[in-house]
Enzyme design. Structure first.
Site, mmCIF file in Angstrom:
data_model
loop_
_atom_site.group_PDB
_atom_site.id
_atom_site.type_symbol
_atom_site.label_atom_id
_atom_site.label_comp_id
_atom_site.label_asym_id
_atom_site.label_seq_id
_atom_site.Cartn_x
_atom_site.Cartn_y
_atom_site.Cartn_z
ATOM 1 N N HIS A 1 -68.358 -27.112 -29.204
ATOM 2 C CA HIS A 1 -67.416 -26.209 -29.881
ATOM 3 C C HIS A 1 -67.721 -26.189 -31.369
ATOM 4 O O HIS A 1 -68.567 -26.947 -31.840
ATOM 5 C CB HIS A 1 -65.955 -26.590 -29.583
ATOM 6 C CG HIS A 1 -65.495 -27.891 -30.155
ATOM 7 N ND1 HIS A 1 -66.007 -29.114 -29.769
ATOM 8 C CD2 HIS A 1 -64.564 -28.176 -31.098
ATOM 9 C CE1 HIS A 1 -65.401 -30.081 -30.432
ATOM 10 N NE2 HIS A 1 -64.522 -29.540 -31.264
ATOM 11 N N HIS B 1 -66.177 -26.887 -34.257
ATOM 12 C CA HIS B 1 -65.627 -27.706 -35.345
ATOM 13 C C HIS B 1 -66.748 -28.366 -36.162
ATOM 14 O O HIS B 1 -67.773 -28.776 -35.614
ATOM 15 C CB HIS B 1 -64.659 -28.763 -34.800
ATOM 16 C CG HIS B 1 -63.322 -28.183 -34.432
ATOM 17 N ND1 HIS B 1 -62.446 -28.782 -33.569
ATOM 18 C CD2 HIS B 1 -62.710 -27.036 -34.847
ATOM 19 C CE1 HIS B 1 -61.356 -28.041 -33.450
ATOM 20 N NE2 HIS B 1 -61.491 -26.971 -34.210
ATOM 21 N N ASP C 1 -67.185 -31.184 -37.457
ATOM 22 C CA ASP C 1 -67.651 -32.533 -37.113
ATOM 23 C C ASP C 1 -68.464 -32.532 -35.812
ATOM 24 O O ASP C 1 -68.762 -33.597 -35.255
ATOM 25 C CB ASP C 1 -66.476 -33.522 -37.035
ATOM 26 C CG ASP C 1 -65.481 -33.183 -35.947
ATOM 27 O OD1 ASP C 1 -65.149 -31.989 -35.785
ATOM 28 O OD2 ASP C 1 -65.029 -34.101 -35.242
ATOM 29 N N HIS C 2 -68.832 -31.332 -35.335
ATOM 30 C CA HIS C 2 -69.698 -31.205 -34.156
ATOM 31 C C HIS C 2 -70.930 -30.354 -34.448
ATOM 32 O O HIS C 2 -71.935 -30.481 -33.756
ATOM 33 C CB HIS C 2 -68.909 -30.619 -32.976
ATOM 34 C CG HIS C 2 -67.768 -31.519 -32.570
ATOM 35 N ND1 HIS C 2 -67.778 -32.277 -31.439
ATOM 36 C CD2 HIS C 2 -66.611 -31.807 -33.216
ATOM 37 C CE1 HIS C 2 -66.662 -33.008 -31.383
ATOM 38 N NE2 HIS C 2 -65.944 -32.734 -32.460
ATOM 39 N N HIS D 1 -58.625 -27.275 -26.484
ATOM 40 C CA HIS D 1 -58.816 -27.812 -27.847
ATOM 41 C C HIS D 1 -59.206 -26.648 -28.765
ATOM 42 O O HIS D 1 -58.608 -26.455 -29.824
ATOM 43 C CB HIS D 1 -59.888 -28.889 -27.812
ATOM 44 C CG HIS D 1 -60.238 -29.474 -29.152
ATOM 45 N ND1 HIS D 1 -59.365 -30.223 -29.894
ATOM 46 C CD2 HIS D 1 -61.386 -29.401 -29.885
ATOM 47 C CE1 HIS D 1 -59.963 -30.589 -31.035
ATOM 48 N NE2 HIS D 1 -61.184 -30.098 -31.046
ATOM 49 N N ASP E 1 -64.502 -32.578 -27.506
ATOM 50 C CA ASP E 1 -63.151 -33.031 -27.862
ATOM 51 C C ASP E 1 -62.117 -32.598 -26.824
ATOM 52 O O ASP E 1 -60.949 -32.394 -27.157
ATOM 53 C CB ASP E 1 -62.727 -32.446 -29.220
ATOM 54 C CG ASP E 1 -63.416 -33.125 -30.391
ATOM 55 O OD1 ASP E 1 -64.134 -34.115 -30.187
ATOM 56 O OD2 ASP E 1 -63.232 -32.633 -31.522
ATOM 57 N N HIS F 1 -65.620 -38.859 -29.869
ATOM 58 C CA HIS F 1 -64.966 -39.724 -30.861
ATOM 59 C C HIS F 1 -64.638 -41.092 -30.273
ATOM 60 O O HIS F 1 -64.364 -41.216 -29.075
ATOM 61 C CB HIS F 1 -63.648 -39.100 -31.351
ATOM 62 C CG HIS F 1 -63.824 -37.868 -32.187
ATOM 63 N ND1 HIS F 1 -63.959 -37.902 -33.555
ATOM 64 C CD2 HIS F 1 -63.889 -36.566 -31.832
ATOM 65 C CE1 HIS F 1 -64.092 -36.662 -34.021
ATOM 66 N NE2 HIS F 1 -64.054 -35.827 -32.994
HETATM 67 FE FE FE Z 1 -64.170 -33.629 -33.163
HETATM 68 ZN ZN ZN Z 2 -62.924 -30.626 -32.352
#
Ligand code: FE
Ligand code: ZN
Length: 257
Positions: free
Chosen positions: A54, A56, A58-59, A113, A137, A175
């Site tokens: 996805h 985001h 942090d990905h 999410h 996530d 995570h």
């Molecule tokens: Fe994340």
């Molecule tokens: Zn995420």
């Protein structure tokens, strides 16, 4: 296909898939480029694919820099993430397949999410080799992702797909949230003996600074409250007798936990 788990940012995991036969690699959700580049150097491998679950940051935060180092790398992501994933070239939906090394990955569409979230599921190719699930996530060890762009009903659908995978499937979530997740789980499902055992194991592992990822689908089915919406203990904990409502109330409690 060898899977390496790399730590990134404060609590993210990046997964590097290595094909020793051709010495090429693919990466799942590169939060940042540096740990990926370092590990590729150790392996002396070329990066050929980026699999994003996805959009985001942090990905996908490492996408651009990895593309600069490996201009021929192919970037995969969900169809509905068009315009949100840097460098995306392949737009995947439920039922699509990706290839890496000797394995075929099935795409599962798992919104909740985010509205575009997908998982990459590589089924077991033979006895004694586990299936591998890269679920971003959506499903966490002992928990699930927050609902940023989806509804509880969508998330229940998505998690239903994941929990129906074989028990031995390894769950590579993005995570290290397991200890906190299980503390919440105990607050709503405290009489669950499997959960009590798991909590003790995870607490000891974290005290030794060990990772708790990958998990397995079988243990998630027994202990993760977000896969257990039809269990009487959880329904009574949130005063509901309906699956989606039970899930939604649990998710709301976890948001405030
Ligand atoms: Fe994340
Ligand atoms: Zn995420």
């Amino acid at each position: 296909m060898q899977v390496y788990r790399l730590s990134a940012l404060s609590d993210n995991y990046i997964f590097l898939l290595h094909d020793p036969q051709y010495n090429v690699a693919a990466v799942v959700d590169p939060a940042e480029a540096t740990p990926v580049l370092q590990h590729l150097e150790t392996l002396d491998a070329q990066l050929v694919k980026i699999f994003n679950t996805h959009h985001h940051w942090d990905h996908v935060g490492g996408n651009q820099q990895l593309i600069q180092h490996f201009p021929n790398v192919c970037v995969y992501g969900g169809k509905q993430d068009r315009g949100r994933i840097p460098g995306q070239q392949v737009f995947l939906e439920e039922g699509d397949e990706v290839e890496f090394a000797d394995r075929i990955g099935n795409i599962l569409f798992i919104p909740g999410h985010t509205k575009a979230h997908i998982a990459y599921y590589f089924p077991s190719p033979q006895r004694d080799v586990p299936g591998e699930l890269f679920c971003g996530d959506t499903l966490f060890a002992g928990g699930c992702g927050r609902l940023f762009e989806g509804t509880p009903a969508q998330m229940v659908d998505s998690l239903s797909k994941l929990r129906s995978l074989p028990d031995s499937t390894r769950v590579w979530c993005a995570h290290e949230y397991t200890l906190k997740n299980l503390q919440f789980a105990l607050s709503v499902d405290g009489n669950n003996p499997d959960l009590q055992t798991r909590y003790a194991q995870v607490r000891a592992a974290r005290q030794r600074l060990e990772a708790t990822v990958p998990s397995q689908i079988g243990i998630e089915r027994l202990t993760n409250p977000f896969l257990r919406w039809e269990q009487p203990a959880l329904q009574s904990a949130v005063k509901s007798q309906e699956s989606v409502q039970t899930f939604a109330r649990l998710r709301g409690m976890k948001d405030r936990f």
